[in-house]
Motif scaffolding. Structure first.
Motif, PDB file in Angstrom:
ATOM      1  N   LEU A   1      15.114  37.146  51.357  1.00 37.94           N
ATOM      2  CA  LEU A   1      14.477  37.031  49.959  1.00 37.94           C
ATOM      3  C   LEU A   1      14.548  35.486  50.039  1.00 37.94           C
ATOM      4  O   LEU A   1      15.720  34.572  50.672  1.00 37.94           O
ATOM      5  CB  LEU A   1      16.033  37.440  49.233  1.00 37.94           C
ATOM      6  CG  LEU A   1      15.391  39.631  48.858  1.00 37.94           C
ATOM      7  CD1 LEU A   1      16.134  39.690  47.909  1.00 37.94           C
ATOM      8  CD2 LEU A   1      14.234  39.106  48.996  1.00 37.94           C
ATOM      9  N   ASN A   2      13.889  34.645  49.019  1.00 37.85           N
ATOM     10  CA  ASN A   2      14.070  33.854  48.273  1.00 37.85           C
ATOM     11  C   ASN A   2      14.879  33.519  46.871  1.00 37.85           C
ATOM     12  O   ASN A   2      14.736  35.131  46.103  1.00 37.85           O
ATOM     13  CB  ASN A   2      13.601  33.140  48.580  1.00 37.85           C
ATOM     14  CG  ASN A   2      12.188  32.921  47.393  1.00 37.85           C
ATOM     15  OD1 ASN A   2      12.250  33.263  46.390  1.00 37.85           O
ATOM     16  ND2 ASN A   2      10.489  32.974  47.905  1.00 37.85           N
ATOM     17  N   PRO A   3      15.716  32.701  45.893  1.00 37.02           N
ATOM     18  CA  PRO A   3      16.206  32.258  44.872  1.00 37.02           C
ATOM     19  C   PRO A   3      15.357  33.486  43.991  1.00 37.02           C
ATOM     20  O   PRO A   3      15.771  34.180  43.146  1.00 37.02           O
ATOM     21  CB  PRO A   3      16.796  31.085  44.490  1.00 37.02           C
ATOM     22  CG  PRO A   3      17.407  30.882  46.249  1.00 37.02           C
ATOM     23  CD  PRO A   3      15.942  31.290  46.865  1.00 37.02           C
ATOM     24  N   MET A   4      13.937  32.772  44.122  1.00 32.58           N
ATOM     25  CA  MET A   4      12.901  33.727  42.780  1.00 32.58           C
ATOM     26  C   MET A   4      12.634  35.045  43.190  1.00 32.58           C
ATOM     27  O   MET A   4      13.285  35.376  41.287  1.00 32.58           O
ATOM     28  CB  MET A   4      11.307  32.533  43.242  1.00 32.58           C
ATOM     29  CG  MET A   4      11.751  31.434  42.841  1.00 32.58           C
ATOM     30  SD  MET A   4      12.419  30.495  43.555  1.00 32.58           S
ATOM     31  CE  MET A   4      11.447  30.249  45.032  1.00 32.58           C
ATOM     32  N   GLN A   5      12.478  35.337  44.051  1.00 33.55           N
ATOM     33  CA  GLN A   5      12.444  36.388  43.968  1.00 33.55           C
ATOM     34  C   GLN A   5      13.625  37.437  44.589  1.00 33.55           C
ATOM     35  O   GLN A   5      13.643  38.689  43.643  1.00 33.55           O
ATOM     36  CB  GLN A   5      11.836  36.903  46.297  1.00 33.55           C
ATOM     37  CG  GLN A   5      10.809  37.028  46.873  1.00 33.55           C
ATOM     38  CD  GLN A   5      10.382  36.438  48.195  1.00 33.55           C
ATOM     39  OE1 GLN A   5      11.782  35.945  48.614  1.00 33.55           O
ATOM     40  NE2 GLN A   5       9.665  37.087  48.483  1.00 33.55           N
ATOM     41  N   VAL A   6      14.567  36.835  44.736  1.00 31.94           N
ATOM     42  CA  VAL A   6      16.315  37.446  43.813  1.00 31.94           C
ATOM     43  C   VAL A   6      16.355  37.976  42.960  1.00 31.94           C
ATOM     44  O   VAL A   6      15.876  38.795  41.724  1.00 31.94           O
ATOM     45  CB  VAL A   6      17.154  37.250  44.466  1.00 31.94           C
ATOM     46  CG1 VAL A   6      18.753  37.286  43.668  1.00 31.94           C
ATOM     47  CG2 VAL A   6      17.878  37.062  45.479  1.00 31.94           C
ATOM     48  N   MET A   7      15.729  36.608  41.891  1.00 27.80           N
ATOM     49  CA  MET A   7      15.725  36.853  40.334  1.00 27.80           C
ATOM     50  C   MET A   7      15.060  37.683  39.604  1.00 27.80           C
ATOM     51  O   MET A   7      15.071  38.484  38.978  1.00 27.80           O
ATOM     52  CB  MET A   7      15.544  35.397  39.249  1.00 27.80           C
ATOM     53  CG  MET A   7      16.992  34.152  39.932  1.00 27.80           C
ATOM     54  SD  MET A   7      16.342  32.799  39.684  1.00 27.80           S
ATOM     55  CE  MET A   7      16.333  33.020  37.825  1.00 27.80           C
TER      56      MET A   7
ATOM     57  N   LEU B   1      23.867  32.728  44.121  1.00 24.19           N
ATOM     58  CA  LEU B   1      23.361  31.915  42.941  1.00 24.19           C
ATOM     59  C   LEU B   1      22.916  32.854  42.053  1.00 24.19           C
ATOM     60  O   LEU B   1      22.906  33.314  40.679  1.00 24.19           O
ATOM     61  CB  LEU B   1      23.851  30.493  43.190  1.00 24.19           C
ATOM     62  CG  LEU B   1      23.203  29.673  41.493  1.00 24.19           C
ATOM     63  CD1 LEU B   1      25.056  29.514  40.987  1.00 24.19           C
ATOM     64  CD2 LEU B   1      22.578  28.384  41.856  1.00 24.19           C
ATOM     65  N   ALA B   2      21.504  33.062  42.351  1.00 19.02           N
ATOM     66  CA  ALA B   2      20.359  33.433  41.483  1.00 19.02           C
ATOM     67  C   ALA B   2      20.528  34.768  40.983  1.00 19.02           C
ATOM     68  O   ALA B   2      20.849  35.396  39.912  1.00 19.02           O
ATOM     69  CB  ALA B   2      19.167  33.793  42.547  1.00 19.02           C
ATOM     70  N   ALA B   3      20.917  35.949  41.596  1.00 17.30           N
ATOM     71  CA  ALA B   3      21.917  36.902  41.285  1.00 17.30           C
ATOM     72  C   ALA B   3      22.504  36.909  40.669  1.00 17.30           C
ATOM     73  O   ALA B   3      22.528  38.088  39.940  1.00 17.30           O
ATOM     74  CB  ALA B   3      22.490  37.972  42.669  1.00 17.30           C
TER      75      ALA B   3
END
Length: 503
Positions: A173-179, A210-212
Motif C-alpha cells: 500500500l501507499n499512504p493514499m490507499q491506506v487513507m 501516519l496515514a492510518a
C-alpha cells in the motif's frame, strides 16, 4: 503494540533465546512503556513455550498480563490451549483477509472460514482469553476482493472480538490507499477498534502508519529497529516521534529509553542499526559540516525538535576533513580545553590532514592530537629537519627496505638501508645520512610504545611514544597518526628537530 518478539523475530537469521525474550519484553513493558507486546507465535517450539511462560509470569507479577499477546491460529483450539498453558490472557487470532488467501491457502469459502473463526473465538473466551483478530493480507483484500473483507466483518463483528487488526502483509500500500481503505472500514464500522500493521517493502511503513492514524486507526504495530520479515516493519522510534511531532498525538512511550532498547535488540538480534537510522542511528546527532557547528554555537541554527537530550543522547560534532574551526572549538569546549586561535588553526589543519586520509577521528583522540601538534616544538623553531619523501617496502622472505630524502638546515640528503622491520630500516637510513654526510651520531632508542588512545578505534589513530638517550639526556617524543609506521616516523622527525634546535 510492539511485535519485535514475534514478527520481528521473522527477520532472516534472527532467533531470540528465552532469557533474551524476557529481557526485551521487560524493558518494553517497564522502561519504554509500550501499551502492548506480541511475544511469540503459538505452537512453534518448546523453547518458545518456555519464553512465553517466563514473560507471562513476569507480567502477572507486575500486573501487566493483559498487555502480553500471542499470535494463534484457527486450529481447533490447540493454539488457545498452548497460550493458556503458558499463562497468557490474550490471543491474536490469525485469519484470512483476502479471498485469494482464503480460497487458495485454506481451500474454504468465506462462510466456512467465518464459522471456524467463531468456534475458535468462543473456545478462547471459554478459557478466559481476550481475542484480537488479524485479517491477514487485508491490503490485497481491499484492493482485489473488498466484498470478501466486508463479508468477514459482517460475520464476525458481533462475536466478542476486541480489536480487528488490519495488516499490509506484503507491504503493497501507499499512504493514499491506506487513507481510502481505513476511511471505508470506519464508515461501515465506526465503533470498531482497528489496528494497522505496516510492512516496509516500498519503504512506506512509517508513512502508511501516519496515514492510518490520520484516517482513524486506533492502534499501530511496530518493531524495535524496524525488524521483520523481508524489509521489516515500521520502527518503533520513528513512528513515536512522527506521532508526537507531526500529529500531536500523546502516547505512553518513554522516549529517553528508545536508544537503550534499540541497542539491546541490536545486540540480541545481531542485526546492526544503520548509522543514519533516524533517532537511534549512531550518527544522527552528529554534525559534520563546520558551518553547522558554527550555526549551532551562535543560536542552535541547525537544530530541530529531534534534540538528542530527548532520547537520552547528546549532540556531537564530527572531527574530519569537513569539520572546520567551529567543530574543533565545540569539541575542545566540551573537553574543557582552552587554546589560542593560532593553536586552534594548527589543530584544525592536522585534523583535516587526517580526514583526507579517511582516518576516523574521535573526541577521545583530540587531547592526543593537541599534544601531538603543540607540545614538542614552538612554531618559530620548527622544521629545521623536514622529511621530503620516503618509501618503505615489506616482502615475505626479504628484509624491509627504506629509501628516504630529508632536508637538514636547508640541505637535502638521501639514504637507503635495510632493517628488521620497516621502521628499523627507516632509522638505519637516517643514521647512515647523519654518520656519512654530517659526521654525527643520533640518540639511542631506549623504548618504543604504541597505544590506541582511550576510546579510540583500531581503524583510527595510534599514538607512538619513543624514548631517546642523547649522551646523558633522556627525552621522549610522541606522534599520532592513522598508520603505525607513519606515527613512529613523525615522532623520529620531532626528535631530530629537538636535536637541531638544541645545537
Amino acid at each position: 503494540m510492539d511485535s519485535t518478539l514475534r514478527d520481528g523475530e521473522q527477520t532472516s537469521g534472527v532467533s531470540f533465546v528465552p532469557h533474551e525474550k524476557l529481557m526485551v519484553a521487560r524493558m518494553l513493558l517497564r522502561d519504554v512503556n509500550v501499551d502492548r507486546i506480541e511475544v511469540a507465535s503459538a505452537r512453534v517450539s518448546d523453547g518458545e513455550k518456555t519464553a512465553v511462560a517466563m514473560i507471562c509470569r513476569y507480567a502477572q507479577m507486575t500486573d501487566a498480563i493483559g498487555r502480553v499477546e500471542v499470535l494463534g491460529f484457527v486450529d481447533g483450539g490447540r493454539s488457545v490451549d498452548w497460550i493458556a498453558d503458558c499463562g497468557g490472557k490474550v490471543i491474536n487470532l490469525l485469519s484470512k483477509g483476502s479471498l485469494k488467501h482464503c480460497m487458495q491457502q485454506l481451500g474454504k469459502t468465506a462462510a466456512e472460514h467465518i464459522l471456524d473463526i467463531r468456534r475458535e473465538v468462543d473456545y478462547a473466551h471459554s478459557k478466559g482469553l481476550e481475542v484480537n483478530l488479524y485479517l491477514e493480507d487485508w491490503s490485497n483484500g481491499m484492493k482485489d476482493s473488498p466484498d470478501y473483507v466486508f463479508q468477514m466483518m459482517e460475520g464476525l463483528k458481533d462475536c466478542g472480538i476486541r480489536r480487528f487488526m488490519l495488516p499490509d502483509t506484503l507491504g503493497v500500500l501507499n499512504p493514499m490507499q491506506v487513507m481510502e481503505f481505513f476511511r471505508t472500514m470506519l464508515e461501515c464500522y465506526p465503533e470498531t477498534h482497528f489496528d494497522f500493521h505496516a510492512h516496509n517493502d516500498y519503504d512506506l511503513a512509517v508513512a502508511n502508519s501516519l496515514a492510518a492514524v490520520v484516517s482513524g486507526a486506533a492502534g499501530l504495530h511496530v518493531t524495535v529497529n524496524g525488524l521483520g520479515e523481508r524489509c521489516g516493519n515500521a520502527p518503533l522510534s520513528s513512528v513515536q516521534v512522527i506521532m508526537r511531532d507531526q500529529l500531536g498525538v500523546k502516547t505512553s512511550i518513554c522516549e529517553d529509553r528508545l536508544n537503550e532498547i534499540s541497542r539491546l535488540v541490536e545486540s540480541y538480534s545481531g542485526i546492526s542499526v544503520a548509522p543514519n537510522q533516524p533517532i537511534v542511528g549512531e550518527n544522527v546527532f552528529t554534525q559534520v559540516a563546520g558551518v553547522h557547528a558554527d550555526g549551532d554555537n551562535k543560536d542552535r541554527l541547525y537544530c530541530n525538535d529531534l534534540t538528542p537530550e530527548r532520547f537520552g543522547r547528546k549532540r556531537e560534532y564530527a572531527l574530519g576533513k569537513a569539520s572546520g574551526k567551529a567543530n574543533i572549538e565545540m569539541n575542545l569546549q566540551e573537553l574543557g580545553l582552552e587554546l589560542e586561535p593560532e593553536q586552534v588553526r594548527q589543530i584544525t589543519k592536522r585534523i583535516t590532514e587526517l580526514g583526507d586520509r579517511k582516518a576516523v577521528v574521535t573526541q577521545e583522540d583530540l587531547p592526543f592530537i593537541v599534544s601531538d601538534v603543540l607540545k614538542h616544538t614552538a612554531p618559530e623553531e620548527a622544521d629545521k629537519v623536514k622529511l621530503l619523501g620516503y618509501m618503505v617496502s615489506l616482502a615475505y622472505g626479504i628484509k624491509p627496505l627504506a629509501s628516504l630524502k630529508v632536508s637538514i638546515n636547508g640541505e637535502e640528503f638521501t639514504g637507503e638501508a635495510t632493517g628488521d622491520g620497516q621502521y628499523d630500516a627507516f632509522v638505519k637510513a637516517l643514521r647512515r645520512i647523519y654518520r656519512d654526510k654530517l659526521g654525527r651520531s643520533l640518540p639511542d632508542l631506549l623504548n618504543y610504545a604504541v597505544t590506541i588512545p582511550p576510546g579510540g578505534r583500531t581503524d583510527a589513530l595510534v599514538q607512538t611514544v619513543i624514548t631517546w638517550q642523547d649522551e646523558n639526556r633522556i627525552f621522549r617524543t610522541r606522534a599520532l597518526d592513522a598508520d603505525q609506521t607513519q606515527a613512529a616516523i613523525n615522532a623520529t622527525i620531532k626528535m631530530l628537530n629537538q636535536i637541531e634546535n638544541s645545537r
